[in-house]
Motif scaffolding. Structure first.
Motif, PDB file in Angstrom:
ATOM      1  N   VAL A 203      -9.223  -8.203   5.650  1.00 28.27           N
ATOM      2  CA  VAL A 203      -9.329  -8.443   7.087  1.00 28.27           C
ATOM      3  C   VAL A 203      -8.215  -9.384   7.506  1.00 28.27           C
ATOM      4  N   VAL A 204      -7.895  -9.345   8.792  1.00 27.56           N
ATOM      5  CA  VAL A 204      -6.892 -10.244   9.351  1.00 27.56           C
ATOM      6  C   VAL A 204      -7.276 -10.528  10.797  1.00 27.56           C
ATOM      7  N   SER A 205      -6.995 -11.706  11.253  1.00 27.20           N
ATOM      8  CA  SER A 205      -7.281 -12.051  12.644  1.00 27.20           C
ATOM      9  C   SER A 205      -6.332 -11.289  13.571  1.00 27.20           C
ATOM     10  N   PRO A 206      -6.835 -10.742  14.677  1.00 24.84           N
ATOM     11  CA  PRO A 206      -5.938 -10.053  15.626  1.00 24.84           C
ATOM     12  C   PRO A 206      -4.854 -10.976  16.168  1.00 24.84           C
ATOM     13  N   GLU A 207      -5.080 -12.290  16.149  1.00 29.10           N
ATOM     14  CA  GLU A 207      -4.087 -13.240  16.643  1.00 29.10           C
ATOM     15  C   GLU A 207      -3.266 -13.862  15.519  1.00 29.10           C
ATOM     16  N   ALA A 208      -3.275 -13.249  14.328  1.00 23.27           N
ATOM     17  CA  ALA A 208      -2.570 -13.829  13.180  1.00 23.27           C
ATOM     18  C   ALA A 208      -1.076 -13.960  13.466  1.00 23.27           C
ATOM     19  N   ALA A 209      -0.527 -15.094  13.055  1.00 25.66           N
ATOM     20  CA  ALA A 209       0.907 -15.325  13.244  1.00 25.66           C
ATOM     21  C   ALA A 209       1.710 -14.532  12.223  1.00 25.66           C
ATOM     22  N   ALA A 210       2.992 -14.382  12.489  1.00 27.70           N
ATOM     23  CA  ALA A 210       3.872 -13.683  11.547  1.00 27.70           C
ATOM     24  C   ALA A 210       3.868 -14.408  10.200  1.00 27.70           C
ATOM     25  N   GLY A 211       3.805 -13.648   9.128  1.00 26.61           N
ATOM     26  CA  GLY A 211       3.812 -14.219   7.791  1.00 26.61           C
ATOM     27  C   GLY A 211       2.444 -14.592   7.265  1.00 26.61           C
ATOM     28  N   SER A 212       1.375 -14.273   7.997  1.00 24.95           N
ATOM     29  CA  SER A 212       0.024 -14.594   7.528  1.00 24.95           C
ATOM     30  C   SER A 212      -0.327 -13.728   6.321  1.00 24.95           C
ATOM     31  N   LEU A 213      -0.887 -14.365   5.282  1.00 28.21           N
ATOM     32  CA  LEU A 213      -1.274 -13.642   4.065  1.00 28.21           C
ATOM     33  C   LEU A 213      -2.520 -12.813   4.337  1.00 28.21           C
ATOM     34  N   VAL A 214      -2.445 -11.512   3.976  1.00 23.63           N
ATOM     35  CA  VAL A 214      -3.552 -10.597   4.215  1.00 23.63           C
ATOM     36  C   VAL A 214      -4.209 -10.169   2.906  1.00 23.63           C
ATOM     37  N   TYR A 215      -3.406  -9.889   1.876  1.00 17.55           N
ATOM     38  CA  TYR A 215      -3.950  -9.355   0.626  1.00 17.55           C
ATOM     39  C   TYR A 215      -2.945  -9.635  -0.489  1.00 17.55           C
ATOM     40  N   LYS A 216      -3.441  -9.692  -1.713  1.00 25.08           N
ATOM     41  CA  LYS A 216      -2.584  -9.930  -2.884  1.00 25.08           C
ATOM     42  C   LYS A 216      -2.670  -8.725  -3.806  1.00 25.08           C
ATOM     43  N   LEU A 217      -1.556  -8.003  -3.930  1.00 27.69           N
ATOM     44  CA  LEU A 217      -1.472  -6.871  -4.859  1.00 27.69           C
ATOM     45  C   LEU A 217      -1.206  -7.388  -6.264  1.00 27.69           C
ATOM     46  N   ASN A 218      -1.735  -6.668  -7.245  1.00 27.84           N
ATOM     47  CA  ASN A 218      -1.451  -7.043  -8.631  1.00 27.84           C
ATOM     48  C   ASN A 218      -1.523  -5.801  -9.506  1.00 27.84           C
ATOM     49  N   ALA A 219      -0.507  -5.616 -10.323  1.00 29.41           N
ATOM     50  CA  ALA A 219      -0.461  -4.498 -11.271  1.00 29.41           C
ATOM     51  C   ALA A 219       0.108  -5.009 -12.583  1.00 29.41           C
ATOM     52  N   GLU A 220      -0.300  -4.380 -13.662  1.00 30.59           N
ATOM     53  CA  GLU A 220       0.179  -4.769 -14.991  1.00 30.59           C
ATOM     54  C   GLU A 220       0.806  -3.560 -15.677  1.00 30.59           C
ATOM     55  N   ASP A 221       1.874  -3.849 -16.442  1.00 31.33           N
ATOM     56  CA  ASP A 221       2.593  -2.812 -17.186  1.00 31.33           C
ATOM     57  C   ASP A 221       2.553  -3.197 -18.655  1.00 31.33           C
ATOM     58  N   GLY A 222       2.121  -2.268 -19.496  1.00 32.61           N
ATOM     59  CA  GLY A 222       1.966  -2.565 -20.915  1.00 32.61           C
ATOM     60  C   GLY A 222       3.257  -2.707 -21.682  1.00 32.61           C
ATOM     61  N   ASP A 223       4.406  -2.407 -21.058  1.00 29.39           N
ATOM     62  CA  ASP A 223       5.683  -2.537 -21.741  1.00 29.39           C
ATOM     63  C   ASP A 223       6.135  -3.996 -21.741  1.00 29.39           C
ATOM     64  N   GLU A 224       7.294  -4.267 -22.336  1.00 26.15           N
ATOM     65  CA  GLU A 224       7.805  -5.625 -22.397  1.00 26.15           C
ATOM     66  C   GLU A 224       9.196  -5.678 -21.797  1.00 26.15           C
ATOM     67  N   GLY A 225       9.669  -6.900 -21.510  1.00 25.14           N
ATOM     68  CA  GLY A 225      11.005  -7.068 -20.937  1.00 25.14           C
ATOM     69  C   GLY A 225      11.105  -6.439 -19.567  1.00 25.14           C
ATOM     70  N   ASN A 226      12.287  -5.868 -19.262  1.00 26.56           N
ATOM     71  CA  ASN A 226      12.476  -5.194 -17.979  1.00 26.56           C
ATOM     72  C   ASN A 226      11.531  -4.029 -17.805  1.00 26.56           C
ATOM     73  N   ASN A 227      11.114  -3.414 -18.925  1.00 22.80           N
ATOM     74  CA  ASN A 227      10.181  -2.290 -18.842  1.00 22.80           C
ATOM     75  C   ASN A 227       8.840  -2.708 -18.270  1.00 22.80           C
ATOM     76  N   GLY A 228       8.494  -4.004 -18.374  1.00 20.03           N
ATOM     77  CA  GLY A 228       7.186  -4.455 -17.935  1.00 20.03           C
ATOM     78  C   GLY A 228       7.201  -5.315 -16.684  1.00 20.03           C
ATOM     79  N   GLU A 229       8.390  -5.564 -16.101  1.00 20.50           N
ATOM     80  CA  GLU A 229       8.469  -6.353 -14.874  1.00 20.50           C
ATOM     81  C   GLU A 229       8.133  -5.463 -13.676  1.00 20.50           C
ATOM     82  N   VAL A 230       7.159  -5.884 -12.889  1.00 15.28           N
ATOM     83  CA  VAL A 230       6.604  -5.042 -11.822  1.00 15.28           C
ATOM     84  C   VAL A 230       7.074  -5.555 -10.464  1.00 15.28           C
ATOM     85  N   GLU A 231       7.445  -4.607  -9.590  1.00 17.00           N
ATOM     86  CA  GLU A 231       7.741  -4.903  -8.199  1.00 17.00           C
ATOM     87  C   GLU A 231       6.844  -4.050  -7.323  1.00 17.00           C
ATOM     88  N   TYR A 232       6.659  -4.489  -6.068  1.00 21.86           N
ATOM     89  CA  TYR A 232       5.696  -3.849  -5.176  1.00 21.86           C
ATOM     90  C   TYR A 232       6.404  -3.352  -3.919  1.00 21.86           C
TER      91      TYR A 232
END
Length: 578
Positions: free
Chosen positions: A401-430
């Motif tokens: 949820v988010v307030s209809p009057e939320a200012a720019a940059g307000s945190l709404v949700y935190k994504l998280n994913a995991e990759d079983g590889d290592e090094g660059n193979n396991g670095e995740v971007e969203y």
């Protein structure tokens, strides 16, 4: 005195188009070879971030007619910077944001990044262009026939790689001579291919065709190893080496031909041994287990194919030897040992994530006598990008949820994913791939979903489609995040609950908890909407479910369906779970 009064006004009008505000930065990406007209993904520039009326002189400077014209004219934009001709502005004024589209096919190998500036145009040309575009529809493509009065945004566009190049070998075919007494596991040559792509698309593996038992192409390095004896061979060994990238679809190079000629050493006749010396040596020979030297260390990629020879244990201490795998046993080991040749062969798929290190012990038995010893082999399984990121957020589905009057940059949700590889193979971007109408953005590194500052419609649900990717391009399955601009009912930690309870469970003993989360941070009360035979009770505060009497397996039902309701606040917002 007149000049003293008028001069500040003139200065204000003359400098009215200047601003001390920092120019906002926006970032997007597009894949190379995408057809013209492809949208730049991840890029949405909110028009309301700029005070176009002030920049165009509608803030009190100039004549009243000029101010009225500037106020009525829709903002008009022009793209500036080296390479701006490869893009065009696509402004959705009704939706309040500016997008970019390509107007040419881009090539990452020619240019991987564009640094552009979004310019604001004012005046009669902008008003005329806006009027023409308004007649065509709510979205339009901006032209270049306008005068830029202010730079309102800095834009970076990354051109992402596609697997559009095949590996190439820079040199000619290979011909060489190898001494027939060369030690096994010696690298006699190394081939190297080049791929103009990047990341996973440029990672290469090498292989030889047709396969032969004498030379082996190391997949990671392209080294040509001698893995079997060539003593006495007179004919050359011929084969081709190929390089294949790890992109999708994979591309394979043209072959480089390898022709190896065994070179024989002159034979030196040995003196005939003294029979007494032979007899004395036999008497001194140890028949006990001989300690091996330091362990043999090898690295093997986890994508090594079944049947691949990873190394050969020769040369050994005996003129003729047999090999046997002692530890681990043959049934559980992913590596087998050839009894006669000493080849270590991949017998089942390797997986670094479950078994990164293998310790092997091989018995080397003298075929002409009773002596034997053990060789320890430490095999390290190296990583390849064989896993995709997987979402780990709870609970599911993903709600916020988010307030209809939320200012720019307000945190709404935190994504998280995991990759079983290592090094660059396991670095995740969203990435935000779709949805939100430009009102939300995703931080590539942290996965934070934040508001952009565009107005939110009260009680409207915004569906965001998000993707996680590792540094080499392997992507997760898309996930949907539902964001409501207002309040929403509680969410249970599970959509449904299943539990088995033993008969004769005491009355009043909790056997299950069905908690829910309040998005408004309010107290939640729990009740049972479906309660067969009033056999169950639930704590209104803790959501603990218990029996109102003991149950018997032989006389009572074996399955019960309950429906739990979670309610909060005076507005009776509630949800249910089975």
């Amino acid at each position: 005195m007149i000049w003293v009064a008028v001069f500040p006004v003139l200065v204000s009008c003359a400098l009215g188009n200047e601003t001390a505000d920092q120019v906002p930065f926006f970032h997007g990406h597009v894949f190379e070879n995408a057809p013209p007209g492809s949208r730049v993904n991840g890029l949405s520039v909110p028009v309301k971030r700029f005070n176009s009326q002030r920049l165009c002189g509608a803030d009190g400077c100039g004549t009243a007619a000029q101010a009225a014209q500037a106020a009525q004219a829709a903002p008009h934009f022009k793209l500036l910077g080296d390479g701006s001709g490869n893009f065009r502005v696509f402004a959705h004024h009704n939706r309040g944001h500016v997008l970019l589209k390509t107007c040419a096919v881009l090539d990452r190998e020619e240019r991987a990044q564009y640094a552009l500036v979004l310019g604001l145009c004012c005046g009669q040309s902008a008003a005329a262009a806006a009027a023409a575009a308004a007649a065509a529809g709510p979205s339009r493509e901006e032209d270049d026939e306008c005068t830029v009065v202010a730079e309102v945004a800095s834009i970076r566009v990354d051109v992402l790689d596609t697997n559009d190049h095949q590996p190439t070998f820079p040199g000619a075919d290979v011909k060489l001579s190898v001494d027939d007494a060369t030690a096994l596991r010696t690298a006699v040559y190394a081939v190297t291919a080049h791929d103009d792509d990047s990341g996973k698309n440029a990672e290469l593996i090498y292989f030889a065709q047709p396969k032969n038992g004498t030379f082996y192409a190391v997949p990671k390095t392209g080294e040509i190893l001698l893995v079997d004896s060539i003593l006495g061979l007179e004919e050359p060994i011929r084969f081709q080496v190929f390089a294949r990238d790890r992109g999708w679809p994979p591309r394979t190079s043209q072959s480089v031909s390898v022709e190896i000629y065994p070179r024989q050493r002159p034979v030196v006749m040995a003196r005939k041994p003294n029979p007494q010396q032979v007899k004395a040596a036999a008497a001194r020979r140890s028949r006990s287990v001989l300690d091996s030297d330091s362990p043999v260390l090898i690295n093997v990629s986890e994508d090594a194919g079944i049947g691949s020879v990873v190394m050969n244990l020769n040369p050994v201490r005996f003129q003729s030897a047999a090999f046997e795998l002692v530890e681990p046993d043959a049934e559980s080991s992913p590596v087998s040992v050839s009894r006669d040749s000493g080849d270590l062969v991949i017998s089942r798929r390797l997986d670094r994530e479950t078994e990164p290190l293998l310790e092997l012990r091989v018995k080397v038995q003298d075929k002409r006598g009773p002596d034997w010893y053990l060789v320890r082999v430490d095999l390290t399984v190296t990583d390849v990008n064989d896993n995709v990121p997987e979402w780990t957020m709870v609970p599911a589905p993903y709600l916020a949820v988010v307030s209809p009057e939320a200012a720019a940059g307000s945190l709404v949700y935190k994504l998280n994913a995991e990759d079983g590889d290592e090094g660059n193979n396991g670095e995740v971007e969203y990435f935000l791939s779709d949805g939100g109408d430009g009102r939300f953005e995703v931080d590539r590194k942290s996965g934070h979903v934040r508001t952009t500052g565009l107005p939110l419609q009260r009680d409207r649900e915004y569906l965001l489609t998000v993707v996680a990717a590792d540094r080499l391009g392997s992507r997760s399955a898309p996930a949907a995040v539902s964001v409501v601009a207002g309040a929403r009912p509680p969410q249970f930690t599970n959509a449904s609950f299943t539990i088995a309870i033993p008969e004769n469970t005491p009355e009043g003993q909790p056997f299950l908890v069905t908690p829910a989360v309040s998005f408004q941070k309010r107290p939640i009360s729990y009740s049972l909407l479906i309660n067969p035979s009033s056999l169950f009770s639930i704590s209104a505060e803790t959501a603990e479910i218990s029996l109102t009497r003991a149950i018997d397996y032989e006389s009572d039902q074996h399955r019960y369906l309950l429906l739990v309701r979670a309610s909060e606040g005076q507005d009776s917002m509630s949800s249910a779970a089975e």
